[in-house]
Design an enzyme around this catalytic site. Structure first.
Site, short mmCIF file in Angstrom:
data_model
loop_
_atom_site.label_atom_id
_atom_site.label_comp_id
_atom_site.label_asym_id
_atom_site.label_seq_id
_atom_site.Cartn_x
_atom_site.Cartn_y
_atom_site.Cartn_z
N PRO A 2 0.82 -1.20 0.00
CG PRO A 2 -0.72 -1.52 1.70
CD PRO A 2 0.59 -2.02 1.20
CD GLU A 3 4.71 3.03 -2.99
OE1 GLU A 3 4.84 4.21 -3.32
OE2 GLU A 3 5.46 2.13 -3.40
CE LYS A 59 4.09 5.83 2.40
NZ LYS A 59 5.33 5.12 1.98
NE ARG A 250 12.23 0.97 2.79
CZ ARG A 250 12.76 0.38 3.88
NH1 ARG A 250 13.79 -0.41 3.77
NH2 ARG A 250 12.24 0.60 5.05
#
Length: 260
Positions: A2-3, A59, A250
């Site tokens: 989920p972004e 978010k 990341r």
DNA sequence: ATTGTGGCCTGCCCGC
DNA sequence: TGCGGGCAGGCCACAA
């Protein structure tokens, strides 16, 4: 995962949970309750109350209630929302497709028999009362050019790290960061403060445009770069072998030819 | 303050 | 066939 686009879908789904009396709360997983509050705290705040608005900042999904306290829901990497058994997003990258009832980490039942359920296999999300919104930067879907400028200006951190910092810009996650930088032709490793006026304008345009487009398409994993985000992947624009490295903690994929 | 790192969580996938 | 290690990343605590 989920972004912003997924959470925006959850927000729209949550609108079908508004103005319905909450009759009970199920909070079987103490880990999922953030902010130091317990199951009874959530019951006191919500039972007999009603959600009256569904907002999203980055978010974070925020459900306002009639009597005052807000409910903040974070979905982590594998969280999804279901209202009356309908889910907000079917195909969530990195999340199992099957459903195990044990993954229902928190739910509200309505007096009319329906429910709002937060499912999260990996338990990286959570719910809390009255989340602190002051810690979030402007929402990426609606950020202005000057607000993006001030989020980046003067920073020696890698551009991508700055975009992922929710206190600077809210809503950009790893996949969208790679997609936007690829579209804007900017290296994730560029110092955030090193962008020229033209580059900053380009980044802003692609950020806004990409997010709008991914909301319409239905997910952050539906960008044009996504299929090539793998070993052996090639740039869809110029065919160059994509580079993989860690930026901002990341996994990052980018094109060494046109992203400079 | 700014920037970077490690750990949390657990399902899944690959290689043995 | 089972098993173990590595991986995914949003978020937070912590360190320099």
């Amino acid at each position: 995962m989920p972004e912003l686009p997924e959470v925006e879908r959850y927000r729209r789904l949550a609108e079908s949970a508004l103005f319905r009396a909450i009759s009970s709360i199920a909070a079987p997983d103490p880990w999922f309750l953030k902010g130091g509050e317990s199951g009874p705290d959530f019951r006191r705040a919500l039972v007999g109350n009603r959600f009256v608005a569904a907002d999203r900042i980055g978010k974070l999904l925020v459900l306002a209630t009639e009597r005052g306290p807000t409910l903040g829901i974070r979905f982590g990497m594998t969280g999804t929302l279901a209202v009356d058994g309908r889910v907000g997003v079917e195909d969530l990258r990195y999340a199992p497709r099957r459903h195990d009832p044990a993954w229902d980490r928190w739910s509200a039942r309505f007096a009319d028999g329906g429910s709002l359920v937060v499912r999260d296999p990996r338990r990286l999300g959570g719910v809390r009362l009255d989340p602190d919104l002051s810690r979030l930067g402007p929402d990426a879907a609606s950020i202005s050019p000057s607000a993006l400028d001030s989020a980046l200006r003067g920073s020696a951190a890698p551009l991508k790290a700055r975009l992922l910092d929710q206190s600077r810009v809210a809503g950009v996650g790893n996949l969208i960061a790679d997609e936007v930088l690829w579209r804007a032709g900017l290296s994730p490793q560029r110092p955030a403060g090193s962008l020229s006026a033209n580059e900053a304008r380009r980044l802003h345009r692609h950020l806004r445009r990409t997010i709008g487009y991914l909301i319409d398409r239905g997910g952050s994993h539906l960008g044009d770069l996504m299929d090539e985000r793998r070993v052996g992947g090639r740039c869809p624009r110029d065919g160059a072998a994509l580079v993989r490295s860690t930026v901002g903690g990341r996994t990052s994929w980018w094109c060494p030819v046109h992203q400079v």
